[in-house]
Scaffold this active site. Structure first.
Site, mmCIF file in Angstrom:
data_model
loop_
_atom_site.group_PDB
_atom_site.id
_atom_site.type_symbol
_atom_site.label_atom_id
_atom_site.label_comp_id
_atom_site.label_asym_id
_atom_site.label_seq_id
_atom_site.Cartn_x
_atom_site.Cartn_y
_atom_site.Cartn_z
ATOM 1 N N THR A 102 5.613 3.942 2.012
ATOM 2 C CA THR A 102 6.153 5.252 2.656
ATOM 3 C C THR A 102 6.780 5.001 4.227
ATOM 4 O O THR A 102 7.893 5.365 4.565
ATOM 5 C CB THR A 102 5.372 6.740 2.583
ATOM 6 O OG1 THR A 102 4.548 6.593 1.111
ATOM 7 C CG2 THR A 102 6.054 7.881 2.712
ATOM 8 N N GLY A 116 0.643 -1.134 -0.026
ATOM 9 C CA GLY A 116 0.040 -0.113 -0.067
ATOM 10 C C GLY A 116 0.747 1.134 -0.010
ATOM 11 O O GLY A 116 2.030 1.153 0.162
ATOM 12 N N CYS A 117 0.308 2.336 -0.161
ATOM 13 C CA CYS A 117 0.990 3.507 -0.571
ATOM 14 C C CYS A 117 1.486 4.272 0.764
ATOM 15 O O CYS A 117 2.463 4.673 1.072
ATOM 16 C CB CYS A 117 0.359 4.723 -1.099
ATOM 17 S SG CYS A 117 -1.316 5.144 -0.350
ATOM 18 N N TYR A 118 0.680 4.146 2.116
ATOM 19 C CA TYR A 118 0.977 4.575 3.164
ATOM 20 C C TYR A 118 2.213 3.411 3.873
ATOM 21 O O TYR A 118 2.821 4.055 4.364
ATOM 22 C CB TYR A 118 -0.172 4.516 4.390
ATOM 23 C CG TYR A 118 -0.972 5.790 4.273
ATOM 24 C CD1 TYR A 118 -0.744 7.076 4.322
ATOM 25 C CD2 TYR A 118 -2.434 5.605 4.089
ATOM 26 C CE1 TYR A 118 -1.488 8.110 4.415
ATOM 27 C CE2 TYR A 118 -3.464 6.594 4.099
ATOM 28 C CZ TYR A 118 -2.708 8.004 4.407
ATOM 29 O OH TYR A 118 -3.664 9.107 4.178
#
Length: 337
Positions: free
Chosen positions: A154, A149-151
């Site tokens: 990061t 996922g993006c979160y």
């Protein structure tokens, strides 16, 4: 040329994926799917693709997809992915799954956080997690890769070097995450309507965001100990980008410069992670597959800042990294000028 299909081609991440793959020298896009009625041309859904790709988006069966493609990018929502992926694998396709359906190891944890019984539980814990900066050695040749996922990308990229080196406490980690509105998807929702989110910043899913167990799982494996984070996401009035500010407790008297050196060494051969001395901003990475990271020592604490484009490094870009590794190409192919 590798023949590629994209399932769920109407979303924001799918658009970025199409644009990247159109410039990839080893790819031919042969099929796009949608669950919408009819067979709309892709340029009517994504006008920016006008004249660039002459394909319709069709509601294809898995057999039809397997006839058209060697590799499938599955950009379907959770639950929808696990309904088709076993059939795609049985039909001989390799799959990069952008949903959350194969990221977690425990079907009980999946059910707890996603509210669904997993229908393909034997693959949980046996599917490689597709974060190349951490596990590039596991991805080549894989039949199924769980795109992160993006979160999670990061957060994990920012925390992994100091967790792996034992420089910070593995519990009591606070992640203050801020994302552009595209992270909520293209479907209409009250909270993402312009009058609701413009000129406003709001937290959401406090204590119950579905990326929390994913972050804990991966960082626990990286550090060889149980990692627990407190993850709080915020919706920002901008199109795209993620900035994670992560507050941790130091375990030693390491200096700020030494912390930066630890990060540089950890990612020394990773082309898409940039350890910077300045405080990164979302505009620094917009439209790119880079993750910019820095750290500050404040008293006995290390504050880590990690920044990505949620649609590229947080979705489509890392999916192409995974595709390249699966197919035996250079990891950066199609992603760097």
């Amino acid at each position: 040329m590798v023949k590629v299909a994209i399932l769920g081609a109407t979303g924001y991440a799918a658009l970025e994926l199409i644009k990247i793959l159109l410039a990839h020298p080893e790819v031919e896009i042969t099929a796009l799917t949608t669950r919408q009625k009819g067979s709309p041309h892709v340029q009517t859904i994504h006008p920016s693709l006008h004249g660039r790709l002459d394909l319709t988006c069709d509601n294809l069966t898995t057999d039809e997809i397997c006839e058209k493609a060697d590799v499938v990018f599955c950009a379907l929502p959770h639950k929808a992915s696990m309904e088709v992926i076993p059939q795609l694998l049985a039909g001989g396709c390799k799959v990069v799954d952008l949903s959350a359906d194969y990221r977690l190891n425990d079907p009980g944890v999946y059910e707890q956080w996603y509210g669904e019984v997993h229908t393909d539980p034997t693959r949980l814990g046996n599917t490689v997690y597709g974060l190349p900066e951490i596990w590039s050695d596991r991805i080549p040749g894989s039949e199924l890769v769980a795109n992160p996922g993006c979160y999670t990308s990061t957060s994990i990229l920012g925390l992994a070097p100091l967790i792996a080196g034992g420089h910070i406490e593995p519990t009591g980690i606070f992640i203050d995450a801020k994302s552009g509105i595209s992270g909520a998807g293209r479907g209409p929702k009250l909270t993402t309507l312009y009058p609701e989110c413009n000129e406003s910043v709001a937290a959401y899913s406090v204590g119950r965001h579905r990326h929390t167990p994913e972050i804990n799982q991966i960082l626990s494996e990286v550090g060889g100990c149980q990692v627990d984070v407190v993850f709080t996401p915020h919706l920002m009035p901008m199109d795209r980008g993620i900035l994670c500010s992560m507050y941790t407790k130091l375990k030693s008297a390491i200096t700020e410069d030494e912390l930066l050196d630890v990060m540089r060494k950890y990612y020394s051969d990773k082309p898409f992670v940039r350890i910077v001395e300045h405080l990164p901003a979302t505009k620094d990475v917009t439209g790119s597959n880079f993750c910019d990271i820095t750290v500050r020592r404040v008293g006995d604490n290390a504050i880590i800042f990690s920044c990505t484009d949620n649609l590229i490094k947080g979705a489509a870009g890392v999916a192409v990294q995974n595709f390249n590794l699966v197919c035996g190409f250079e990891e950066t192919l199609g992603l760097l000028p």
